[in-house]
Design a protein around this motif. Sequence first.
Motif, PDB file in Angstrom:
ATOM      1  N   ALA A   1      18.701  41.133  43.119  1.00 52.74           N
ATOM      2  CA  ALA A   1      19.705  40.261  42.492  1.00 52.74           C
ATOM      3  C   ALA A   1      21.120  40.586  42.953  1.00 52.74           C
ATOM      4  CB  ALA A   1      19.593  40.346  40.972  1.00 52.74           C
ATOM      5  N   ALA A   2      21.417  41.853  43.173  1.00 51.76           N
ATOM      6  CA  ALA A   2      22.778  42.233  43.570  1.00 51.76           C
ATOM      7  C   ALA A   2      23.142  41.619  44.912  1.00 51.76           C
ATOM      8  CB  ALA A   2      22.909  43.752  43.624  1.00 51.76           C
ATOM      9  N   GLY A   3      22.220  41.602  45.860  1.00 51.41           N
ATOM     10  CA  GLY A   3      22.497  41.005  47.165  1.00 51.41           C
ATOM     11  C   GLY A   3      22.792  39.524  47.061  1.00 51.41           C
ATOM     12  N   ARG A   4      21.991  38.836  46.250  1.00 48.33           N
ATOM     13  CA  ARG A   4      22.226  37.400  46.064  1.00 48.33           C
ATOM     14  C   ARG A   4      23.550  37.160  45.360  1.00 48.33           C
ATOM     15  NH1 ARG A   4      17.492  34.103  43.564  1.00 48.33           N
ATOM     16  NH2 ARG A   4      18.827  32.418  44.259  1.00 48.33           N
ATOM     17  N   LYS A   5      23.811  37.931  44.318  1.00 48.64           N
ATOM     18  CA  LYS A   5      25.028  37.742  43.528  1.00 48.64           C
ATOM     19  C   LYS A   5      26.282  38.001  44.360  1.00 48.64           C
ATOM     20  CE  LYS A   5      26.328  40.803  40.353  1.00 48.64           C
ATOM     21  NZ  LYS A   5      26.395  41.589  39.119  1.00 48.64           N
ATOM     22  N   TYR A   6      26.323  39.125  45.039  1.00 50.58           N
ATOM     23  CA  TYR A   6      27.521  39.464  45.815  1.00 50.58           C
ATOM     24  C   TYR A   6      27.646  38.594  47.059  1.00 50.58           C
ATOM     25  CZ  TYR A   6      28.055  43.349  42.620  1.00 50.58           C
ATOM     26  OH  TYR A   6      28.200  44.102  41.487  1.00 50.58           O
ATOM     27  N   GLY A   7      26.522  38.250  47.669  1.00 53.58           N
ATOM     28  CA  GLY A   7      26.559  37.355  48.822  1.00 53.58           C
ATOM     29  C   GLY A   7      27.085  35.978  48.448  1.00 53.58           C
ATOM     30  N   ALA A   8      26.603  35.455  47.326  1.00 52.82           N
ATOM     31  CA  ALA A   8      27.068  34.140  46.859  1.00 52.82           C
ATOM     32  C   ALA A   8      28.537  34.206  46.450  1.00 52.82           C
ATOM     33  CB  ALA A   8      26.205  33.651  45.700  1.00 52.82           C
ATOM     34  N   ALA A   9      28.925  35.258  45.745  1.00 54.04           N
ATOM     35  CA  ALA A   9      30.317  35.392  45.305  1.00 54.04           C
ATOM     36  C   ALA A   9      31.269  35.471  46.502  1.00 54.04           C
ATOM     37  CB  ALA A   9      30.479  36.622  44.416  1.00 54.04           C
ATOM     38  N   LEU A  10      30.879  36.240  47.513  1.00 44.62           N
ATOM     39  CA  LEU A  10      31.713  36.333  48.719  1.00 44.62           C
ATOM     40  C   LEU A  10      31.802  34.983  49.427  1.00 44.62           C
ATOM     41  CD1 LEU A  10      30.876  39.679  50.581  1.00 44.62           C
ATOM     42  CD2 LEU A  10      33.144  38.804  50.003  1.00 44.62           C
ATOM     43  N   THR A  11      30.685  34.279  49.492  1.00 49.61           N
ATOM     44  CA  THR A  11      30.677  32.960  50.135  1.00 49.61           C
ATOM     45  C   THR A  11      31.597  31.996  49.399  1.00 49.61           C
ATOM     46  OG1 THR A  11      28.425  33.299  50.949  1.00 49.61           O
ATOM     47  CG2 THR A  11      29.216  31.013  50.834  1.00 49.61           C
ATOM     48  N   PHE A  12      31.508  31.968  48.068  1.00 50.50           N
ATOM     49  CA  PHE A  12      32.367  31.081  47.282  1.00 50.50           C
ATOM     50  C   PHE A  12      33.833  31.470  47.424  1.00 50.50           C
ATOM     51  CE2 PHE A  12      28.668  30.137  44.192  1.00 50.50           C
ATOM     52  CZ  PHE A  12      28.125  29.236  45.106  1.00 50.50           C
ATOM     53  N   GLY A  13      34.097  32.779  47.452  1.00 54.17           N
ATOM     54  CA  GLY A  13      35.467  33.248  47.659  1.00 54.17           C
ATOM     55  C   GLY A  13      36.006  32.808  49.015  1.00 54.17           C
ATOM     56  N   LEU A  14      35.167  32.889  50.041  1.00 54.69           N
ATOM     57  CA  LEU A  14      35.584  32.439  51.373  1.00 54.69           C
ATOM     58  C   LEU A  14      35.838  30.937  51.402  1.00 54.69           C
ATOM     59  CD1 LEU A  14      33.253  34.618  53.596  1.00 54.69           C
ATOM     60  CD2 LEU A  14      35.754  34.604  53.672  1.00 54.69           C
ATOM     61  N   LEU A  15      35.001  30.163  50.720  1.00 57.90           N
ATOM     62  CA  LEU A  15      35.241  28.719  50.644  1.00 57.90           C
ATOM     63  C   LEU A  15      36.607  28.435  50.027  1.00 57.90           C
ATOM     64  CD1 LEU A  15      31.763  27.362  49.525  1.00 57.90           C
ATOM     65  CD2 LEU A  15      32.972  26.766  51.630  1.00 57.90           C
ATOM     66  N   LEU A  16      36.929  29.143  48.959  1.00 57.24           N
ATOM     67  CA  LEU A  16      38.217  28.956  48.287  1.00 57.24           C
ATOM     68  C   LEU A  16      39.375  29.359  49.197  1.00 57.24           C
ATOM     69  CD1 LEU A  16      39.867  28.338  45.704  1.00 57.24           C
ATOM     70  CD2 LEU A  16      39.523  30.740  45.069  1.00 57.24           C
ATOM     71  N   VAL A  17      39.313  30.569  49.738  1.00 59.81           N
ATOM     72  CA  VAL A  17      40.407  31.088  50.565  1.00 59.81           C
ATOM     73  C   VAL A  17      40.575  30.261  51.840  1.00 59.81           C
ATOM     74  CG1 VAL A  17      41.142  33.077  51.958  1.00 59.81           C
ATOM     75  CG2 VAL A  17      40.307  33.417  49.619  1.00 59.81           C
ATOM     76  N   CYS A  18      39.484  30.012  52.542  1.00 57.50           N
ATOM     77  CA  CYS A  18      39.575  29.229  53.785  1.00 57.50           C
ATOM     78  C   CYS A  18      40.019  27.800  53.501  1.00 57.50           C
ATOM     79  CB  CYS A  18      38.236  29.231  54.522  1.00 57.50           C
ATOM     80  SG  CYS A  18      37.820  30.805  55.294  1.00 57.50           S
ATOM     81  N   GLY A  19      39.550  27.238  52.402  1.00 61.42           N
ATOM     82  CA  GLY A  19      39.978  25.887  52.037  1.00 61.42           C
ATOM     83  C   GLY A  19      41.472  25.814  51.809  1.00 61.42           C
ATOM     84  N   ILE A  20      42.000  26.760  51.055  1.00 62.01           N
ATOM     85  CA  ILE A  20      43.445  26.792  50.789  1.00 62.01           C
ATOM     86  C   ILE A  20      44.223  27.032  52.076  1.00 62.01           C
ATOM     87  CG2 ILE A  20      45.272  28.140  49.659  1.00 62.01           C
ATOM     88  CD1 ILE A  20      43.258  28.475  47.281  1.00 62.01           C
ATOM     89  N   MET A  21      43.733  27.958  52.906  1.00 62.93           N
ATOM     90  CA  MET A  21      44.428  28.249  54.158  1.00 62.93           C
ATOM     91  C   MET A  21      44.418  27.039  55.093  1.00 62.93           C
ATOM     92  SD  MET A  21      43.072  32.155  54.767  1.00 62.93           S
ATOM     93  CE  MET A  21      43.984  32.501  56.254  1.00 62.93           C
ATOM     94  N   CYS A  22      43.316  26.302  55.121  1.00 62.11           N
ATOM     95  CA  CYS A  22      43.249  25.101  55.966  1.00 62.11           C
ATOM     96  C   CYS A  22      44.193  24.013  55.450  1.00 62.11           C
ATOM     97  CB  CYS A  22      41.816  24.581  56.052  1.00 62.11           C
ATOM     98  SG  CYS A  22      40.791  25.511  57.215  1.00 62.11           S
ATOM     99  N   ILE A  23      44.287  23.859  54.145  1.00 63.92           N
ATOM    100  CA  ILE A  23      45.236  22.894  53.579  1.00 63.92           C
ATOM    101  C   ILE A  23      46.662  23.283  53.967  1.00 63.92           C
ATOM    102  CG2 ILE A  23      46.244  22.010  51.433  1.00 63.92           C
ATOM    103  CD1 ILE A  23      43.365  22.250  50.221  1.00 63.92           C
ATOM    104  N   TYR A  24      46.974  24.569  53.816  1.00 66.54           N
ATOM    105  CA  TYR A  24      48.295  25.071  54.203  1.00 66.54           C
ATOM    106  C   TYR A  24      48.564  24.788  55.683  1.00 66.54           C
ATOM    107  CZ  TYR A  24      51.919  28.369  55.540  1.00 66.54           C
ATOM    108  OH  TYR A  24      53.047  28.942  56.074  1.00 66.54           O
ATOM    109  N   LEU A  25      47.575  25.086  56.529  1.00 66.67           N
ATOM    110  CA  LEU A  25      47.727  24.854  57.958  1.00 66.67           C
ATOM    111  C   LEU A  25      47.982  23.376  58.242  1.00 66.67           C
ATOM    112  CD1 LEU A  25      47.580  25.837  60.908  1.00 66.67           C
ATOM    113  CD2 LEU A  25      45.100  25.489  60.779  1.00 66.67           C
ATOM    114  N   GLY A  26      47.219  22.521  57.616  1.00 70.16           N
ATOM    115  CA  GLY A  26      47.386  21.079  57.821  1.00 70.16           C
ATOM    116  C   GLY A  26      48.739  20.580  57.375  1.00 70.16           C
ATOM    117  N   LEU A  27      49.195  21.059  56.225  1.00 69.22           N
ATOM    118  CA  LEU A  27      50.493  20.617  55.705  1.00 69.22           C
ATOM    119  C   LEU A  27      51.656  21.140  56.540  1.00 69.22           C
ATOM    120  CD1 LEU A  27      49.889  20.939  51.856  1.00 69.22           C
ATOM    121  CD2 LEU A  27      50.017  18.835  53.214  1.00 69.22           C
ATOM    122  N   THR A  28      51.569  22.388  56.965  1.00 64.64           N
ATOM    123  CA  THR A  28      52.679  22.951  57.754  1.00 64.64           C
ATOM    124  C   THR A  28      52.679  22.409  59.170  1.00 64.64           C
ATOM    125  OG1 THR A  28      51.384  24.928  58.282  1.00 64.64           O
ATOM    126  CG2 THR A  28      52.873  25.065  56.385  1.00 64.64           C
ATOM    127  N   ALA A  29      51.510  22.150  59.727  1.00 64.91           N
ATOM    128  CA  ALA A  29      51.441  21.571  61.081  1.00 64.91           C
ATOM    129  C   ALA A  29      51.956  20.134  61.047  1.00 64.91           C
ATOM    130  CB  ALA A  29      50.015  21.627  61.615  1.00 64.91           C
TER     131      ALA A  29
END
Length: 132
Positions: free
Chosen positions: A99-127
């Motif tokens: 369970a720990a592998g699934r939980k931490y793997g999923a949490a990291l994936t969701f965190g990356l979706l959030l961070v990368c999504g925000i960074m891509c929006i920032y990149l698009g707006l500033t570009a």
Amino acid sequence: MLITPIYAGILALFYLLLSVRVVQKRFTGISLGDGGNESMQRRIRAHANFAEYVPLLLIMIGMLELGRFPVLTIHILGSLLVLARVLHGYALAYTPNWAAGRKYGAALTFGLLLVCGIMCIYLGLTASASVI
């Protein structure tokens, strides 16, 4: 030097391993679907879950790299993606109940979706602002 292809290559090799796990189980007589076999269900879901998340995240990381985000940032994002997907995929496809592998793997994936999504929006707006 491009960085994202390194992580795409590493992830492709892990995806190949997940694919082989499904095919191996098919040789036990489950030619279509999961046959009601829990091990097969886990292997199929690990394979499919990888295919559902990795492409979008690699595309976002690649866009950030092309948008000239710092090399260290790209390496951190790529490394975390590999870690997240290996934790989740291994826990699901190779173990009956880690369970720990699934939980931490999923949490990291969701965190990356959030961070990368925000960074891509920032990149698009500033570009966009620099073009006007």
